[in-house]
Every structure is written in C-alpha cells, then in structure tokens.
Design a protein around this motif. Structure first.
Motif, PDB file in Angstrom:
ATOM      1  N   SER A  46      55.043  34.361  28.936  1.00 31.96           N
ATOM      2  CA  SER A  46      56.409  33.970  28.569  1.00 31.96           C
ATOM      3  C   SER A  46      56.983  33.001  29.584  1.00 31.96           C
ATOM      4  O   SER A  46      57.610  31.995  29.244  1.00 31.96           O
ATOM      5  CB  SER A  46      57.319  35.188  28.525  1.00 31.96           C
ATOM      6  OG  SER A  46      56.828  36.132  27.639  1.00 31.96           O
ATOM      7  N   MET A  47      56.752  33.311  30.847  1.00 33.86           N
ATOM      8  CA  MET A  47      57.320  32.464  31.898  1.00 33.86           C
ATOM      9  C   MET A  47      56.655  31.085  31.906  1.00 33.86           C
ATOM     10  O   MET A  47      57.297  30.073  32.166  1.00 33.86           O
ATOM     11  CB  MET A  47      57.145  33.146  33.265  1.00 33.86           C
ATOM     12  CG  MET A  47      58.033  34.352  33.463  1.00 33.86           C
ATOM     13  SD  MET A  47      59.784  33.969  33.349  1.00 33.86           S
ATOM     14  CE  MET A  47      60.239  34.837  31.864  1.00 33.86           C
ATOM     15  N   PHE A  58      63.937  35.659  27.797  1.00 35.00           N
ATOM     16  CA  PHE A  58      62.638  35.121  27.413  1.00 35.00           C
ATOM     17  C   PHE A  58      61.498  36.076  27.720  1.00 35.00           C
ATOM     18  O   PHE A  58      60.363  35.805  27.368  1.00 35.00           O
ATOM     19  CB  PHE A  58      62.411  33.773  28.098  1.00 35.00           C
ATOM     20  CG  PHE A  58      63.153  32.670  27.436  1.00 35.00           C
ATOM     21  CD1 PHE A  58      62.620  32.026  26.322  1.00 35.00           C
ATOM     22  CD2 PHE A  58      64.397  32.284  27.884  1.00 35.00           C
ATOM     23  CE1 PHE A  58      63.318  31.024  25.690  1.00 35.00           C
ATOM     24  CE2 PHE A  58      65.097  31.281  27.263  1.00 35.00           C
ATOM     25  CZ  PHE A  58      64.558  30.647  26.158  1.00 35.00           C
ATOM     26  N   SER A  59      61.804  37.177  28.396  1.00 40.32           N
ATOM     27  CA  SER A  59      60.699  38.060  28.763  1.00 40.32           C
ATOM     28  C   SER A  59      60.586  39.279  27.854  1.00 40.32           C
ATOM     29  O   SER A  59      59.538  39.890  27.784  1.00 40.32           O
ATOM     30  CB  SER A  59      60.844  38.503  30.225  1.00 40.32           C
ATOM     31  OG  SER A  59      61.978  39.318  30.352  1.00 40.32           O
ATOM     32  N   VAL A  60      61.671  39.645  27.147  1.00 41.72           N
ATOM     33  CA  VAL A  60      61.580  40.832  26.286  1.00 41.72           C
ATOM     34  C   VAL A  60      60.831  40.487  24.993  1.00 41.72           C
ATOM     35  O   VAL A  60      60.782  39.320  24.596  1.00 41.72           O
ATOM     36  CB  VAL A  60      62.981  41.406  25.954  1.00 41.72           C
ATOM     37  CG1 VAL A  60      63.597  41.982  27.202  1.00 41.72           C
ATOM     38  CG2 VAL A  60      63.857  40.346  25.337  1.00 41.72           C
ATOM     39  N   PRO A  61      60.252  41.507  24.324  1.00 40.89           N
ATOM     40  CA  PRO A  61      59.404  41.232  23.162  1.00 40.89           C
ATOM     41  C   PRO A  61      60.131  40.559  21.993  1.00 40.89           C
ATOM     42  O   PRO A  61      59.547  39.732  21.312  1.00 40.89           O
ATOM     43  CB  PRO A  61      58.903  42.622  22.748  1.00 40.89           C
ATOM     44  CG  PRO A  61      59.091  43.485  23.916  1.00 40.89           C
ATOM     45  CD  PRO A  61      60.212  42.935  24.703  1.00 40.89           C
ATOM     46  N   SER A  62      61.393  40.921  21.735  1.00 44.30           N
ATOM     47  CA  SER A  62      62.035  40.304  20.569  1.00 44.30           C
ATOM     48  C   SER A  62      63.390  39.725  20.940  1.00 44.30           C
ATOM     49  O   SER A  62      64.066  40.208  21.852  1.00 44.30           O
ATOM     50  CB  SER A  62      62.211  41.334  19.457  1.00 44.30           C
ATOM     51  OG  SER A  62      63.336  42.130  19.734  1.00 44.30           O
ATOM     52  N   TRP A  96      55.469  29.557  29.291  1.00 41.02           N
ATOM     53  CA  TRP A  96      56.084  28.855  28.157  1.00 41.02           C
ATOM     54  C   TRP A  96      57.474  28.355  28.541  1.00 41.02           C
ATOM     55  O   TRP A  96      57.833  27.199  28.322  1.00 41.02           O
ATOM     56  CB  TRP A  96      56.161  29.838  26.989  1.00 41.02           C
ATOM     57  CG  TRP A  96      56.716  29.257  25.744  1.00 41.02           C
ATOM     58  CD1 TRP A  96      56.019  28.674  24.731  1.00 41.02           C
ATOM     59  CD2 TRP A  96      58.097  29.191  25.377  1.00 41.02           C
ATOM     60  NE1 TRP A  96      56.881  28.240  23.762  1.00 41.02           N
ATOM     61  CE2 TRP A  96      58.158  28.543  24.131  1.00 41.02           C
ATOM     62  CE3 TRP A  96      59.282  29.611  25.982  1.00 41.02           C
ATOM     63  CZ2 TRP A  96      59.357  28.304  23.474  1.00 41.02           C
ATOM     64  CZ3 TRP A  96      60.471  29.362  25.329  1.00 41.02           C
ATOM     65  CH2 TRP A  96      60.501  28.724  24.096  1.00 41.02           C
ATOM     66  N   LEU A  97      58.247  29.269  29.145  1.00 42.10           N
ATOM     67  CA  LEU A  97      59.625  28.917  29.531  1.00 42.10           C
ATOM     68  C   LEU A  97      59.632  27.745  30.501  1.00 42.10           C
ATOM     69  O   LEU A  97      60.400  26.796  30.352  1.00 42.10           O
ATOM     70  CB  LEU A  97      60.293  30.138  30.171  1.00 42.10           C
ATOM     71  CG  LEU A  97      61.753  29.981  30.553  1.00 42.10           C
ATOM     72  CD1 LEU A  97      62.595  29.828  29.307  1.00 42.10           C
ATOM     73  CD2 LEU A  97      62.241  31.177  31.351  1.00 42.10           C
ATOM     74  N   ARG A 135      66.398  32.932  20.734  1.00 45.52           N
ATOM     75  CA  ARG A 135      66.187  33.339  22.123  1.00 45.52           C
ATOM     76  C   ARG A 135      66.942  32.417  23.092  1.00 45.52           C
ATOM     77  O   ARG A 135      67.600  32.882  24.029  1.00 45.52           O
ATOM     78  CB  ARG A 135      64.709  33.268  22.435  1.00 45.52           C
ATOM     79  CG  ARG A 135      64.207  34.417  23.204  1.00 45.52           C
ATOM     80  CD  ARG A 135      62.738  34.263  23.325  1.00 45.52           C
ATOM     81  NE  ARG A 135      62.022  35.126  22.416  1.00 45.52           N
ATOM     82  CZ  ARG A 135      61.725  36.386  22.699  1.00 45.52           C
ATOM     83  NH1 ARG A 135      62.113  36.925  23.825  1.00 45.52           N
ATOM     84  NH2 ARG A 135      61.048  37.105  21.857  1.00 45.52           N
ATOM     85  N   MET A 194      58.332  37.776  23.714  1.00 49.09           N
ATOM     86  CA  MET A 194      58.063  36.362  23.463  1.00 49.09           C
ATOM     87  C   MET A 194      56.574  36.133  23.284  1.00 49.09           C
ATOM     88  O   MET A 194      56.034  36.177  22.197  1.00 49.09           O
ATOM     89  CB  MET A 194      58.579  35.576  24.682  1.00 49.09           C
ATOM     90  CG  MET A 194      58.525  34.089  24.531  1.00 49.09           C
ATOM     91  SD  MET A 194      59.807  33.554  23.428  1.00 49.09           S
ATOM     92  CE  MET A 194      59.002  32.226  22.599  1.00 49.09           C
ATOM     93  N   PHE A 224      54.525  38.971  30.266  1.00 48.28           N
ATOM     94  CA  PHE A 224      55.564  38.310  31.054  1.00 48.28           C
ATOM     95  C   PHE A 224      55.087  36.967  31.595  1.00 48.28           C
ATOM     96  O   PHE A 224      55.780  35.949  31.512  1.00 48.28           O
ATOM     97  CB  PHE A 224      55.955  39.240  32.211  1.00 48.28           C
ATOM     98  CG  PHE A 224      57.060  38.706  33.066  1.00 48.28           C
ATOM     99  CD1 PHE A 224      58.328  38.539  32.543  1.00 48.28           C
ATOM    100  CD2 PHE A 224      56.835  38.388  34.388  1.00 48.28           C
ATOM    101  CE1 PHE A 224      59.352  38.055  33.332  1.00 48.28           C
ATOM    102  CE2 PHE A 224      57.855  37.890  35.185  1.00 48.28           C
ATOM    103  CZ  PHE A 224      59.109  37.727  34.646  1.00 48.28           C
TER     104      PHE A 224
END
Lengths: 99, 544
Positions: B8-9, A72-76, B11-12, A22, B1, B5
């Motif tokens: 994920s953010m 980083f936001s999409v599932p895979s 984590w990022l 990723r 991720m 959303f």
C-alpha cells in the motif's frame, strides 16, 4: 430497482472509485481529524492559551499525515471513512466537553 | 488497499509523488533560489554595483541616521513611513526609503528607495525596476498570475502530499543504509532508482525538515482551528497574546515634531549593546502618533523573531522592551521557522542549504523520470508494434521535459531579460517575470511536439550555454566584470557569477551525457527515448 442497485454496486467496486474514495477519506476525513485534534489540544493542553494553540497547530500536520497514511493502509475505503469520521466525532465531543 | 501495508505504501508513494511532482519541483526550485534572494536582487540592479558597497560601520551610525532623517524630511515629508536600511553582509549598502500615502482604496502606497554612495556624498535614485530575488521567494509560495490565497492553498496541499511521499518513501525503503552507498550508473531504470534513492536519502533530514517547516510557516492559514476553540476565533486576540507589542496605532491627524532619531541611540545601546542595527522604520513621520522602530541584525542566532525596539516618535519614550515572553512552545515554533528561512546561515552553511535544495529538486525530478521510464518499459511491446505511447505516459514525459529542462532555461531567461530589456519601460519588473513564464511555456510547446532524447540534450545545452555566458552578460551590461569584482572584493557579485558558471557546467555535463550513444547502446539507456533494459526485478514493485 434491482438492476439499478446492481449497477451502483458495480460502480462502487470499480478500482478507480475505490481510489477516489480512499483519497477523499485521506484528504477530507483526514483534515477533519487533524482540525478537531488541533482544536482539542488548543484548549486541553496545560499551557498558556497562546502556547497551546502553537503546539496544537504545529502537531496537527503530523495528525493529518498519519490519518492519510491510515486511510491508505486499511483494507477497505469504507473503513477508512468510518474510522476517521468516528475519531473526529469523538474529538469533537471532547471539545464540547472541555470547552 | 493492496495485499499488505508495504505494498500500500509503495503504491501511495508512487501516486502522491507523481500527482504533485511538477508543482513541487517549481516550489522546491524557487525556494532553493530564495536562499540567495538578496544576492540575486543585488545582481539585478547593476546601477548599484559601483560606488555604493560598504560594510556596516558602527562609528558612522549616528552620522548615517542624521543624514537619513534630513534626506527623508526633505524628500518625503508627507510619506506614510520611512525606512533607513543599514548595510549588512548580504545587502552591503545604505539606503533611505519611504512609502507614499496610499491612494483611495489601496492598502499600500508606492515604495521608493534611494541608495547612498559609500562616501556618503551622492545618492543613486534611478535603479531599474526589477523584482530580483523576491520573485523567486514569492514564487515558492504565492506562485504567479493568481490570487496569493489560492496559490498558498495549492502549495500547502502539494506540501502535504510531499510529506506523505517522504514518509511512505521511508517506509518502503527497506535497505536504507545499504542503498546509501550504491549507485549503479548506466543500468536503465535501476540507475534512476539509485539516483532517486541517493538524492532522497543523503538529504533526508533536510527534506523532512523543509517540508514540515514549510507547512508551519503558513500553519495559521491551513489550520486555524486552535484559535477557533481557544480564542473563539478571535485571531487578533491570539496575536496580541502572542506578541503584546504588535498593537498598531492609527495616525492622530495632528502634526508634531519628530524627535531627532540619533538621540534614541543611547537607549538602543543600553538594551542591545553593540549589536549591529539593521534598519530603522518610522511610521507616520510628523504625526503626533508617530512610532520609531529599531531592528537589529540577529546574525547567526537561530531565530526568526525580528522584534523591534519601539519608541514614541515625539517624546522618544521607549514603548517596548525587546524581549518577548518566552516559552518552550514559542521557542520551538521560532526555531522551526528559522530553520525554514535560514536567515542565520553564513555563506558556507547557506551553500549547504542551497545544495540540499538542489538535491530535493533532483529527488523530485528523478522520481518522475523513473515513473515515465518504467511505464515506457511496460508499454514496450505495444511501442514495438508501432503504437503510440499512452496518453498518461506522453503527458508525464511532456511535463517532465517542460519542468526539468524548462526551469533552468526560464531562470536564465529571467536574468537575461533583467539586463536586456530597456532600462525604463512600463511594467518592466512584470515583463522580466513574463519572460520567465514565456520561456517555460515555449519549452512546454516543444514538449508537445518532441520529447526525444535529442530534445532533452538540446534544451540542457542551451540552458548550459546561457548560464555559462552570464558573466559575459554581466560585464557587457554593467561594466563590471569578474576581475573588477574580484579587485574591489565584491564577493556577492563574484559568487553569483561563479554559481551560474557552476550550474551551467553541471547542465552542460548532463547535456553531454545525453548525447546519442554510439557504441554499447545497452549501457546507456537514459531519459525517455530508449526503452531501458537491465534489471527490473526490484523496481517492478513500484509499478503496482
């Protein structure tokens, strides 16, 4: 052969690999997208050449940031790679068309 | 991720922040110091703290130019270029400088600068070698001990990460307005999160601006692709279209009498009126192709364009109008550049920029401390059983100590080295810089051995004492103390001393707050030594 491919699959499913992939898509595919977007805007914007280069370059960092966030936001991570590379390829084709 | 959303953010935000936070802290810190670049440079040259300070004097301009020309003709007749620098607010003295012809294989020759006393009768030639504020300026994008190009890519990479951290930080911050007003001290990681929020949110426009414009300053290096498609990669053609006046000439090789520079003043006046002149540069003096450029002081205009008026050095013909072609794109670019460099900022606005920069440092520092505290919390069970903390935690805690406590200490080491090293020694300027990095490395060494709260306290206290003693150092090594500077109205030197005392007091206060808690241990859970208690529900999200 089967064992080998299983091992590969296990490796690919590891969280650390997923994260690396990723990050790779964000950094490299993201840059590619920003670069092609920059290149396209520089020739496609209806301004004097030097001006459109300025605008294109200034905006390209926004493109880069958005692409990285998208990664980083999409599932895979495969999807992140696929989408960003496809978009870059599309932009590159447009560059060839316009230029 | 992650599941959604928001997660994920979160984590990022944690990971992009953590990965680059120490380099970012160095860059932010050095960049913040660069707001006082010229002021620091002045302070590091005590030889010119007396008798040279003067304001810009319009009536004296002609006399000063004549004096400069004859001085340079006598001392540097075969130089590559000459500079006459006039006094202005941040650099209150007149100087004549030149660059020697570069030696074989070198691009640049040696620079010389002679400073004229305020009464115009004497010249100060022996000034100690020091990079002064330029060290911090260069440090914030060229780092040190490595090729500038490599460093700029590293810094650009970290800057982009910072941009990502800021954007994702905004995304995950649901209660941005409420948190604006909440700071709950003495509650362990909750307080650190509050501190991180306050320093980030209060100066958020600044953080976004400085990060994005930072990328803009070096954008042609990071993103040259517009030039590739629009100009077939010919960056020279691109620059020529951007600024048609920047065509450089080569020396003709045949001698010709240089025009009397002050004769050009009426022409300059007709274009710029009474705008103060900042500097005059003469390329190839005495050559048939010599060029004379006048630069003005753009004052408080929000612009970074330092477009000169260029004259033929022999005939005195004006070769360029000072007005560049203007367009929306150019003005936007110019404004973004100006916002980053803040050349327009007068003292109060400059102080505000400086404070915002410090808030940025606080944002980065509290962020990385927060991470360490929460990981320690997670490992608390293990630690209670007598296990060692994990390698990652030890590394982060060590780097935190090195950079957060080390940078102020290293900076004061730089200032002390400036005054205490022998005035003449080989590679003196480099040794001042070495002292900066040696101190940082020493703190790093300490961090390998001991990262306890006492250690933090000790380092902060030492830095505080060092900074508080700067005015003392100044009076002992330059012969001019706070009172002398006050009487002779040398606000720059006075400002330097006061800012050092202020920063010293701040560090002292932190050191004091870090003292070992006697009563009520649960209330004061700070830094790394104590496992923090208190509420963690909200911050637990960040751990994923």
């Amino acid at each position: 052969m089967l064992v080998e491919s299983k091992r590969w699959r296990a490796l690919l499913a590891k969280p650390s690999f997923m994260i690396a992939s990723r990050a790779g898509s964000a950094i490299f595919a993201g840059y590619l997208l920003a670069a092609t977007a920059c290149g396209l805007m520089a020739i496609a914007l209806p301004m004097a050449a030097a001006d459109s280069v300025l605008v294109a370059t200034m905006l390209s960092f926004t493109v880069y940031a958005c692409a990285a966030l998208y990664s980083f936001s999409v599932p895979s991570s495969t999807r992140a790679w696929r989408d960003l590379l496809l978009a870059s390829a599309g932009l590159y084709l447009l560059i060839l068309l316009v230029g | 991720m992650k599941e959604n959303f928001f997660r994920s953010m979160t984590w990022l935000h944690t990971w992009v922040g953590l990965l680059v936070c120490w380099i970012l802290l160095l860059v932010f810190f050095a960049g913040t110091m660069s707001y006082y670049r010229h002021e620091i440079s002045l302070w590091t040259k005590p030889e010119i703290h007396q008798a040279v300070m003067q304001p810009y004097q319009h009536q004296q301009l002609q006399a000063q130019i004549n004096q400069g020309q004859s001085y340079l003709a006598n001392h540097a007749s075969d130089a590559k270029d000459w500079h006459i620098e006039f006094a202005y607010e941040r650099r209150p003295y007149l100087s004549f400088g030149w660059q020697d012809q570069p030696e074989e294989g070198q691009r640049r020759g040696k620079f010389h600068e002679h400073i004229i006393t305020a009464d115009g009768t004497d010249v100060v030639t022996e000034v100690r070698e020091s990079r002064g504020g330029h060290f911090f300026y260069r440090l914030h994008f060229d780092l040190h001990y490595m090729p500038a190009k490599v460093a700029r890519w590293i810094v650009g990479f970290c800057t982009l990460f910072m941009l990502l951290a800021i954007i994702s930080g905004i995304v995950i911050h649901k209660r941005i307005f409420k948190d604006f007003f909440s700071f709950r001290p003495g509650k362990g990681s909750r307080s650190w999160l509050d501190g991180h929020n306050v320093s980030s949110v209060l100066a958020l426009p600044y953080h976004l601006m400085i990060t994005y414009t930072g990328l803009i300053t070096l954008m042609m290096m990071y993103m040259p692709w517009g030039v590739v498609t629009a100009f077939d990669g010919d960056s020279r053609a691109y620059r020529a279209e951007l600024n048609p006046q920047r065509v450089s000439v080569k020396p003709a090789g045949t001698g010709a009498q240089l025009i009397t520079l002050s004769q050009l003043l009426p022409q300059v006046h007709s274009v710029w009126g009474d705008t103060p002149i900042k500097r005059i540069a003469v390329r190839y003096p005495g050559d048939a192709n010599s060029r004379v450029s006048f630069y003005r002081n753009t004052g408080q205009a929000v612009t970074d364009q330092r477009t000169p008026l260029v004259f033929d050095g022999v005939s005195g013909e004006m070769l360029s109008a000072a007005k560049l072609p203007s367009s929306g794109a150019r003005q936007t670019h110019d404004t973004l550049m100006a916002l980053h460099t803040a050349r327009f900022a007068e003292p109060i606005l400059r102080l505000l920029f400086f404070i915002c920069g410090l808030m940025g440092c606080a944002m980065i520092a509290t962020g990385s401390l927060l991470w360490a505290i929460k990981i320690r919390q997670k490992q608390q069970k293990r630690l209670q059983l007598g296990d060692k903390p994990s390698f990652g935690l030890r590394l982060v805690e060590g780097l935190n100590l090195t950079f957060i406590a080390g940078l102020p200490l290293a900076t004061s080491a730089f200032f002390y080295a400036n005054r205490l090293l022998p005035e003449v020694m080989p590679a003196r300027a480099q040794w001042e810089i070495n002292c900066f990095f040696i101190t940082l490395a020493l703190v790093g060494l300490i961090a390998c051995i001991n990262r306890s709260r006492r250690c933090w306290q000790l380092l902060f206290s030492v830095a505080a004492i060092a900074l508080l003693a700067i005015p003392l150092l100044n009076v002992l090594t330059s012969g001019q103390g706070i009172i002398d500077n006050f009487v002779s109205a040398q606000w720059i030197l006075l400002g330097f001393d006061s800012l050092c005392v202020l920063m010293g007091s701040l560090l002292g206060l932190i050191g004091y707050k870090l003292r070992a808690p006697k009563v009520n241990q649960a209330r004061r859970t700070r830094r790394t030594s104590m496992p923090p208690r208190g509420q963690i529900a909200h911050v637990a999200k960040l751990e994923e």
